[in-house]
Design an enzyme around this catalytic site. Structure first.
Site, PDB file in Angstrom:
ATOM      1  N   CYS A  26       0.837  -1.197   0.000  1.00  0.00           N
ATOM      2  CA  CYS A  26       0.000   0.000   0.000  1.00  0.00           C
ATOM      3  C   CYS A  26       0.879   1.258   0.000  1.00  0.00           C
ATOM      4  O   CYS A  26       1.981   1.259   0.567  1.00  0.00           O
ATOM      5  CB  CYS A  26      -0.885   0.037   1.244  1.00  0.00           C
ATOM      6  SG  CYS A  26      -2.236  -1.144   1.197  1.00  0.00           S
TER       7      CYS A  26
ATOM      8  N   GLU B 133       0.587   3.995   1.643  1.00  0.00           N
ATOM      9  CA  GLU B 133       0.859   4.538   2.979  1.00  0.00           C
ATOM     10  C   GLU B 133       2.079   3.862   3.599  1.00  0.00           C
ATOM     11  O   GLU B 133       2.951   4.514   4.174  1.00  0.00           O
ATOM     12  CB  GLU B 133      -0.345   4.313   3.912  1.00  0.00           C
ATOM     13  CG  GLU B 133      -1.607   5.053   3.515  1.00  0.00           C
ATOM     14  CD  GLU B 133      -2.488   4.248   2.551  1.00  0.00           C
ATOM     15  OE1 GLU B 133      -1.950   3.450   1.748  1.00  0.00           O
ATOM     16  OE2 GLU B 133      -3.714   4.441   2.601  1.00  0.00           O
TER      17      GLU B 133
ATOM     18  N   CYS C 247      -3.449  -0.546   7.017  1.00  0.00           N
ATOM     19  CA  CYS C 247      -2.694   0.723   7.048  1.00  0.00           C
ATOM     20  C   CYS C 247      -3.100   1.570   8.247  1.00  0.00           C
ATOM     21  O   CYS C 247      -2.278   2.261   8.827  1.00  0.00           O
ATOM     22  CB  CYS C 247      -2.877   1.502   5.747  1.00  0.00           C
ATOM     23  SG  CYS C 247      -1.898   0.797   4.403  1.00  0.00           S
TER      24      CYS C 247
HETATM   25  N1  THU Z   1      -4.140   0.324  -1.500  1.00  0.00           N
HETATM   26  C1  THU Z   1      -3.328   1.282  -0.949  1.00  0.00           C
HETATM   27  O1  THU Z   1      -2.276   1.624  -1.513  1.00  0.00           O
HETATM   28  N2  THU Z   1      -3.695   1.816   0.230  1.00  0.00           N
HETATM   29  C2  THU Z   1      -4.835   1.523   0.900  1.00  0.00           C
HETATM   30  O2  THU Z   1      -5.021   1.975   2.019  1.00  0.00           O
HETATM   31  C3  THU Z   1      -5.865   0.711   0.247  1.00  0.00           C
HETATM   32  C4  THU Z   1      -5.368  -0.124  -0.878  1.00  0.00           C
HETATM   33  C5  THU Z   1      -3.741  -0.284  -2.769  1.00  0.00           C
HETATM   34  C6  THU Z   1      -3.321  -1.718  -2.655  1.00  0.00           C
HETATM   35  C7  THU Z   1      -3.592  -2.228  -4.045  1.00  0.00           C
HETATM   36  O3  THU Z   1      -2.459  -1.929  -4.857  1.00  0.00           O
HETATM   37  C8  THU Z   1      -4.761  -1.380  -4.538  1.00  0.00           C
HETATM   38  O4  THU Z   1      -4.830  -0.262  -3.671  1.00  0.00           O
HETATM   39  C9  THU Z   1      -6.107  -2.092  -4.555  1.00  0.00           C
HETATM   40  O5  THU Z   1      -6.381  -2.642  -3.316  1.00  0.00           O
END
Ligand code: THU
Length: 152
Positions: A63, A65, A105
């Site tokens: 993610c 974050e 996160c």
């Molecule tokens: N994702 C994030 O980067 N942060 C979050 O808090 C929610 C999900 C990303 C992970 C994945 O690459 C995409 O969003 C779909 O879940």
């Protein structure tokens, strides 16, 4: 939580949101096609960026974050996080809430705020420059699992 227009944010907050949009451009999301950007304002004034990084082995996706927070921990271990912004490619209407950080996160955000013994602001960037400003992770993650529960 307060919903504000980008133009009503302080200069520091606007710079943070602009960095978040830049970070989102660096998302690597060929599988979900869902891009996420994250930016952190550190106590020394530096802005750190992160974007989600996906993998053909789906559970390995990182993610945005956690990419940004890990960078901060390694490169600025003595600085505090003052604010964090998140933007996503979520297709929502203007008045709907921006996509919030996932549960994992939020737990990690809580750890960073506990670790530095100081809350930091969280800005979720929505459509049409609408920003949802939270004063701390406690608003997004009540009833936290934390170190208190691990004591003997
Ligand atoms: N994702 C994030 O980067 N942060 C979050 O808090 C929610 C999900 C990303 C992970 C994945 O690459 C995409 O969003 C779909 O879940």
């Amino acid at each position: 939580m307060k919903c504000k227009d980008y133009s009503a944010l302080t200069q520091d907050e606007q710079d943070l949101v602009a960095a978040c949009w830049e970070a989102q451009e660096l998302s690597y999301a060929p599988y979900s096609k869902f891009s996420v950007g994250c930016s952190l304002l550190m106590s020394n004034g530096k802005i750190i960026k992160g974007a989600n990084q996906e993998n053909a082995s789906y559970p390995l996706c990182l993610c945005a974050e956690r990419v940004a927070l890990s960078y901060a921990a390694m490169h600025y271990p003595t600085e505090k996080i003052k604010a964090l912004a998140v933007s996503t490619s979520a297709a929502l209407e203007t008045d709907q809430k921006p996509a919030p950080p996932c549960g994992a996160c939020r737990q990690v955000l809580y750890e960073y705020s506990a670790r530095q013994k100081e809350d930091f602001q969280i800005v979720l960037v929505g459509k049409n420059n609408k920003c949802w400003v939270y004063e701390s992770i406690h608003e997004l993650l009540p009833h936290t699992f934390d170190a208190e529960f691990l004591k003997d």
